[in-house]
Motif scaffolding. Structure first.
Motif, short mmCIF file in Angstrom:
data_model
loop_
_atom_site.label_atom_id
_atom_site.label_comp_id
_atom_site.label_asym_id
_atom_site.label_seq_id
_atom_site.Cartn_x
_atom_site.Cartn_y
_atom_site.Cartn_z
N GLY A 55 0.84 -1.20 0.00
CA GLY A 55 0.00 0.00 0.00
C GLY A 55 0.87 1.24 0.00
O GLY A 55 1.92 1.28 0.64
N ALA A 56 0.43 2.25 -0.74
CA ALA A 56 1.24 3.46 -0.83
C ALA A 56 1.11 4.31 0.43
O ALA A 56 0.12 4.23 1.15
N ILE A 57 2.17 5.08 0.69
CA ILE A 57 2.19 5.99 1.84
C ILE A 57 2.38 7.39 1.28
O ILE A 57 3.40 7.68 0.66
N ASP A 58 1.38 8.23 1.47
CA ASP A 58 1.52 9.62 1.02
C ASP A 58 2.03 10.44 2.20
O ASP A 58 1.30 10.71 3.16
N ALA A 59 3.29 10.81 2.12
CA ALA A 59 3.97 11.48 3.25
C ALA A 59 3.73 12.98 3.28
O ALA A 59 4.36 13.68 4.09
N HIS A 60 2.83 13.49 2.46
CA HIS A 60 2.62 14.95 2.45
C HIS A 60 1.18 15.27 2.07
O HIS A 60 0.85 15.34 0.88
N THR A 61 0.32 15.42 3.07
CA THR A 61 -1.06 15.81 2.78
C THR A 61 -1.49 16.96 3.69
O THR A 61 -0.91 17.19 4.76
N HIS A 62 -2.53 17.66 3.22
CA HIS A 62 -3.18 18.72 4.01
C HIS A 62 -4.68 18.48 3.95
O HIS A 62 -5.35 18.96 3.03
N LEU A 63 -5.19 17.70 4.88
CA LEU A 63 -6.63 17.47 4.96
C LEU A 63 -7.21 18.37 6.05
O LEU A 63 -6.56 18.61 7.07
N ASP A 64 -8.43 18.86 5.80
CA ASP A 64 -9.10 19.67 6.81
C ASP A 64 -8.20 20.80 7.31
O ASP A 64 -8.07 21.03 8.51
N ALA A 65 -7.58 21.50 6.36
CA ALA A 65 -6.63 22.57 6.72
C ALA A 65 -7.26 23.93 6.44
O ALA A 65 -8.14 24.06 5.59
N GLU A 66 -6.80 24.93 7.20
CA GLU A 66 -7.28 26.30 6.97
C GLU A 66 -6.13 27.14 6.46
O GLU A 66 -5.05 27.11 7.03
N MET A 67 -6.38 27.86 5.40
CA MET A 67 -5.40 28.84 4.91
C MET A 67 -6.11 29.83 4.01
O MET A 67 -7.18 29.54 3.49
N TYR A 68 -5.52 31.02 3.86
CA TYR A 68 -6.11 32.07 3.02
C TYR A 68 -7.57 32.30 3.40
O TYR A 68 -8.44 32.48 2.55
N ASN A 69 -7.85 32.29 4.71
CA ASN A 69 -9.21 32.51 5.21
C ASN A 69 -10.23 31.54 4.61
O ASN A 69 -11.39 31.88 4.42
N ALA A 70 -9.79 30.36 4.29
CA ALA A 70 -10.72 29.36 3.76
C ALA A 70 -10.33 27.99 4.31
O ALA A 70 -9.27 27.82 4.91
#
Ligand SMILES: [Zn+2]
Length: 460
Positions: A55-70
């Protein structure tokens, strides 16, 4: 009696690419055997004609993140459902130190986002935004709790506090953890952006000129010097340009411990895309580059300069991306978790003859080794978690955003014709996606407490 047998596939194992049957019990791989030699099993998956991959491992994600007022569109449920549909069985998401808060606050906040939602396993990196003495004092205890990688951004507010950040580098190394660096030079970007905006050049077509390849190369050189001075191993995220990759090679030749990541967009897309209508959808940091840089990234994928391919999945709807009146206000990033594995197979293994072993290193084994998950994750081996992809190397798919599981309403790879797609994705022995459909229960994903960085990682 096995819970599950996967029989008839060609497996990419640490010992080579071999005909192997795999037996699973209680979520673990308990047998890797020559064809026809497994114990009997409650369920058998006939995998003849298939590849069997870790199974692949994605070592760089941004889930449920806030930025740029969104707020990003994908949370830990939709994001990990998309991941599973594309063969990803673990992610490492970036928790951000809140304004005026501690690293422990960041991690507690991210636990709350993931729990009861994630359908696959997840760990966290933590991004240090305020390298105060109190933050630095916290690093060892955070690493102790299994968050063994710390990110710093060289492009926002870095220069004013560069020496404090170097103290943080040292503390990260002292804790046996890994430093991850976003390398773009804030002064080069600031100057270029000011010039463009001053000349009334607000359109997205000007975006690549605001963050030129030299801003990356300069920051990588400086980050390397700082990491070396602080005697800290360093991992550079999403490298995109020939100059930056040459700097990595030179540092390795000097004996520095340095790891390199790139992200799918730099392999499959180039800067001409910024001339298209709705080109805001391609905006990420750094920008898409020239054909020459793109070829340099492919070369670095093939020769081992790049260790990891990770998505930087950061999902938005087109309305979010295209609303701003100038390129500096476009929220960066895009959804691409579901295509990580099949796109590299199709564009890399099929079209460019990337060896299967290298393919698996980039998407599974190396991220596991570097981020303290190996061999629990990232390998088809007895004793490892039964995280597997039954991969159909002949399946033809045309990427259509409405068929993808991200909640984002567009896909940057729309219309790409892909050869090879996961048929089943298996997480700890459980089929979590089959034939591009999710079969997973929200909240079944487990938190991954990670080990410290092992400097002998290449020989793991
Ligand atoms: Zn990122």
């Amino acid at each position: 009696m096995l819970d599950l047998a996967i029989a008839g596939a060609t497996a990419v194992t640490p010992g080579g690419v071999l005909a192997r049957d795999v037996g699973v019990r209680a979520g673990k791989i308990v047998q890797v055997a020559a064809p026809g030699n497994l114990e009997s099993a409650a369920t058998t998956i006939d995998a003849r004609g298939m590849l069997l991959l870790p199974g692949a491992i994605d070592a760089h994600t941004h889930l449920d993140a806030e930025m740029y007022n969104a707020h990003t569109i994908d949370d830990f449920e939709s994001g990990t459902v998309a991941a599973a549909a594309g063969g990803v069985t673990s992610i490492i998401d970036y928790a951000f130190q809140p304004d005026g808060g501690t690293l422990a606050d960041a991690i507690a906040k991210w636990h709350a986002k993931a729990v009861r939602r994630a359908v696959i396993d997840y760990g966290f990196h933590v991004a240090i935004l305020d390298p105060s003495p109190a933050t630095i004092a916290e690093i060892a205890s955070v690493a102790e709790r299994g968050v063994t990688s710390f990110k710093i951004f060289m492009m926002r507010g870095f220069e004013a506090r560069a020496r404090d950040f170097m103290r943080a580098f040292r503390a990260v190394a002292d804790a046996g953890a890994m430093l991850t660096i976003h390398a773009e030079d804030e002064h080069v970007i600031g100057y270029c952006t000011e010039r463009l905006l001053g000349a009334g050049k607000f359109a997205v077509a000007n975006f690549p000129a605001s963050r030129p390849p030299l801003s990356e190369a300069a920051a990588v050189e400086r980050g390397l010097a700082m990491a070396s001075s602080a005697d800290a191993p360093a991992y550079f995220v999403h490298l995109s340009s020939a100059g930056a990759l040459s700097a990595i090679r030179r540092a390795r030749a000097r004996g520095q411990t340095v790891l390199a990541e790139t992200r799918p967009i730099y392999l499959y897309l180039t800067e001409e895309r910024f001339l298209e209508p709705n080109a805001e959808k391609y905006v990420g940091f750094p920008p898409l580059r020239s054909e020459r840089d793109c070829e340099a990234v492919w070369e670095a994928i093939a020769d081992g300069t790049i260790d990891v391919l990770a998505t930087d999945h950061c999902s938005w709807n087109l309305a979010h991306k295209s609303a701003p009146d100038r390129f500096t206000r476009i929220p960066p990033g895009m959804a691409n978790l579901e295509t990580l594995v099949p796109m590299l197979y199709s564009e890399g293994v099929v079209k460019r003859r990337l060896p299967l072993a290298r393919f698996v290193d980039l998407i599974a084994a190396n991220p596991a080794r570097i981020f303290g998950l190996y061999p629990r994750k990232g390998a088809i081996a007895e004793g490892s978690d039964a995280d597997l992809i039954v991969f159909d190397p002949n399946r033809q798919v045309v990427i259509r955003s409405h068929q993808m599981h991200s909640r984002a309403d567009y896909d940057v790879f729309e219309g790409f014709e892909v050869t090879g797609w996961p048929r089943q994705t298996i997480s700890r022995g459980e089929v979590v996606a089959i034939d591009r459909q999710s079969a997973a229960r929200a909240g079944r994903g487990l938190y991954l407490e990670r080990a410290r960085f092992n400097s002998a990682w290449r020989s793991l």
